[in-house]
Motif scaffolding. Structure first.
Motif, short mmCIF file in Angstrom:
data_model
loop_
_atom_site.label_atom_id
_atom_site.label_comp_id
_atom_site.label_asym_id
_atom_site.label_seq_id
_atom_site.Cartn_x
_atom_site.Cartn_y
_atom_site.Cartn_z
N GLN A 159 31.38 46.73 38.04
CA GLN A 159 30.50 47.05 39.08
C GLN A 159 30.04 45.85 40.03
O GLN A 159 29.71 44.62 39.72
CB GLN A 159 29.04 47.58 38.49
N GLY A 160 30.22 46.40 41.42
CA GLY A 160 30.05 45.47 42.56
C GLY A 160 31.07 44.65 42.90
O GLY A 160 31.00 43.86 44.07
N SER A 161 32.39 44.96 42.23
CA SER A 161 33.26 44.14 42.75
C SER A 161 34.24 44.64 44.02
O SER A 161 35.28 43.80 44.46
CB SER A 161 34.61 44.15 41.35
N GLY A 162 33.75 45.84 44.46
CA GLY A 162 34.34 46.10 45.79
C GLY A 162 35.52 47.05 45.49
O GLY A 162 36.27 47.32 46.35
N LYS A 163 35.31 47.69 44.30
CA LYS A 163 36.55 48.68 43.98
C LYS A 163 36.74 49.94 44.82
O LYS A 163 37.77 50.22 45.41
CB LYS A 163 36.27 48.88 42.41
N VAL A 184 40.48 45.37 39.82
CA VAL A 184 39.50 44.75 41.23
C VAL A 184 38.78 43.69 40.68
O VAL A 184 38.15 44.04 40.03
CB VAL A 184 39.14 45.78 41.95
N ILE A 185 39.05 42.54 41.40
CA ILE A 185 38.23 41.17 40.88
C ILE A 185 37.50 40.77 42.00
O ILE A 185 38.23 40.76 43.19
CB ILE A 185 39.17 40.26 40.24
N ASP A 186 36.26 40.76 41.94
CA ASP A 186 35.44 40.13 43.08
C ASP A 186 35.61 38.46 43.33
O ASP A 186 35.64 37.62 42.44
CB ASP A 186 33.95 40.05 42.61
N GLY A 187 36.49 38.23 44.54
CA GLY A 187 36.75 36.86 44.63
C GLY A 187 35.29 35.88 44.75
O GLY A 187 35.66 34.94 44.93
N GLN A 202 35.38 32.14 37.37
CA GLN A 202 35.24 33.11 35.97
C GLN A 202 36.05 34.51 36.28
O GLN A 202 36.27 35.00 35.33
CB GLN A 202 33.93 33.85 36.29
N ALA A 203 36.98 34.55 37.20
CA ALA A 203 38.16 35.55 37.24
C ALA A 203 38.99 35.46 36.24
O ALA A 203 39.64 36.43 35.96
CB ALA A 203 38.62 35.55 38.71
N TYR A 204 39.11 34.09 35.88
CA TYR A 204 39.98 34.05 34.60
C TYR A 204 39.81 34.71 33.41
O TYR A 204 40.88 35.59 33.20
CB TYR A 204 40.05 32.36 34.33
N VAL A 207 42.50 40.89 44.41
CA VAL A 207 41.29 40.25 44.71
C VAL A 207 40.55 40.31 45.90
O VAL A 207 41.23 40.21 47.03
CB VAL A 207 41.70 38.67 44.52
N THR A 208 39.19 40.55 46.06
CA THR A 208 38.35 41.24 47.01
C THR A 208 37.67 39.98 47.67
O THR A 208 37.49 39.02 46.98
CB THR A 208 37.69 42.32 46.79
#
Length: 448
Positions: A109-113, A219-222, A227-229, A246-247
């Motif tokens: 949630q909040g990743s910009g999906k 979708v991953i928040d840039g 932590q994206a790993y 990656v957003t």
């Protein structure tokens, strides 16, 4: 823009190399230290940075330049090659093979999906695909309406029911609905989860069983950096058909960290979000991305943008012919300014031109953007007759135009001078060069 800071720092390191009189061990070590500092400040993992820069240093010290290349050119090529490997080596495009191709998007949630779903739909629409969107997000109030608001002006339909609480049922019904409609691509937007991969993976599994997607997109928040790993790794292990967006790479100092962290898992990054506009989604190509980052430009990307404008009838062949012959008026110039604005922010366009991206100061680029906006406002205050025949614009007309546009007479004169200089420049261009340019852009009937 976060990655712009990284690009400027890397570009600065390479410029230092280009300016140095001799390329000895001390020079190479200094350039490598500058690259290390730039990457660490962009939140790239320290161990990975040391490994990368060690390879760059070793190659720069040991390898001999190929025939025809100087030592400096060869070191720049080494930096380009190693950074490209670092971010994934080759582009992995999204493949649309079957009709309909079903894509499922998941994310924290909040990743910009939801915004990314709309951007992806727009990206595919511009490439000629008919797209349908399914909102199966039953957790977040307003998700359905947000998606509708983003894509309805583009003529893209959204299936959903804000009252329905069963996400799997919504996804299944939405896919069936768009299959009957005969669309090319169906994108299912699932609910964002709260910071724990297990719930995300479980929902992905349930919806996948129901709709059998051709590809699942995480979708991953840039802005989360390194932590994206963990998110990318958990996702890669859970699905063999996954890809990643990656957003928010336009506004976070951690953008470099997120990109490198995802690339380290081996999960394929297929798109990156580079701005807030619906068109600000780019297919990720490590080679082109690094080339732009280092200030080496992206001519291929620039040509793609021009082709898009031609497809949208905003950059017509006959308009280009007028420009190349120097036979355009203010109305034509206005149309081209409109088309240019649709290509994206001026700064992003300049970064696609080799050697220009980081050489212009920010305030100069800002002035350029402001002037383009001001010129459009001034032209909005002109009559059709004045736009088509600028030579009739005398002093009294200049005063009226300035009053109507809220600008000064000097600014109106400046626009007219720019227009006249532009015409003169095109008219004085070598006709053989124009013919060559016409051939390159396939403007066969120029008759130059």
């Amino acid at each position: 823009m976060a990655l712009e800071k990284l690009g400027k720092a890397l570009n600065s390191a390479l410029k230092k190399l280009a300016r140095s009189r001799t390329v000895d061990e001390a020079t190479i070590k200094e350039v490598v230290r500058d690259i290390q500092r730039a990457l660490i400040q962009a939140d790239v993992n320290v161990r990975m940075v040391l490994q990368l820069t060690k390879t760059i240093e070793k190659r720069a010290l040991e390898e001999e330049p190929p025939a025809g290349a100087s030592k400096k050119e060869h070191i720049i090529q080494i930096v380009y090659e190693e950074l490209t490997k670092f971010l994934g080596k080759e582009a992995k495009p999204l493949e649309i093979k079957e009709k309909p191709t079903i894509l499922l998007t998941v994310g924290i949630q909040g990743s910009g999906k939801t915004t990314s779903v709309a951007k992806l739909a727009r990206h595919l629409q511009k490439r000629g695909y008919k797209v349908g969107l399914v909102c199966s997000d039953t957790w977040r109030p307003g998700a359905y309406f947000q998606l509708k608001q983003l894509v309805e002006p583009l003529g893209i339909e959204v299936f959903g029911d804000p009252e329905e609480k069963d996400a799997v049922k919504l996804a299944r019904e939405g896919v069936e609905y768009f299959k009957e409609k005969g669309v090319d691509v169906i994108i299912v937007d699932s609910a964002g989860r709260h910071k724990e991969e297990s719930g995300l993976i479980e929902e992905m599994r349930q919806i996948s069983e129901a709709i059998k997607p051709h590809e699942v997109i995480l979708v991953i928040d840039g802005t989360i950096g390194q932590q994206a790993y963990n998110q990318a790794l958990a996702f890669k292990e859970a699905t063999p058909i996954g890809s990643i967006i990656v957003t928010k790479l336009d506004g976070s100092a951690k953008g470099g960290g997120a990109l490198s962290a995802v690339a380290a898992t081996g999960a394929p990054i297929k798109f990156i979000g580079v701005g807030e506009r619906i068109d600000d989604l780019e297919a990720f190509d490590p080679k082109r991305f690094v080339s732009r980052l280092l200030g080496m430009g992206d001519i291929e990307g620039l040509l793609e943008k021009l082709e898009e404008l031609q497809k949208q009838q905003e950059f017509k062949e006959e308009d280009m012919e007028k420009f190349l012959k120097g036979k355009f008026n203010l109305k034509d110039m206005y149309a081209q300014l409109e088309a240019m604005q649709n290509m994206g922010p001026l700064k992003q366009i300049l970064q696609m031109i080799p050697g220009l991206g980081y050489s212009l100061p920010d305030d100069m680029v800002k002035v350029g953007e402001e002037k383009l906006r001001k010129y459009r406002v001034i032209m909005d205050s002109m009559t059709d007759e004045e736009l088509e025949n600028p030579e009739i614009i005398n002093y009294s007309r200049i005063k009226r135009i300035a009053r109507g546009s809220g600008t000064s007479t000097a600014e109106v004169r400046e626009l007219l001078n720019q227009y006249n200089q532009m015409k003169k420049m095109f008219k004085s261009m070598d006709k053989r060069k124009l013919a060559k340019m016409a051939k390159k852009f396939n403007f066969g009937g120029l008759g130059i």
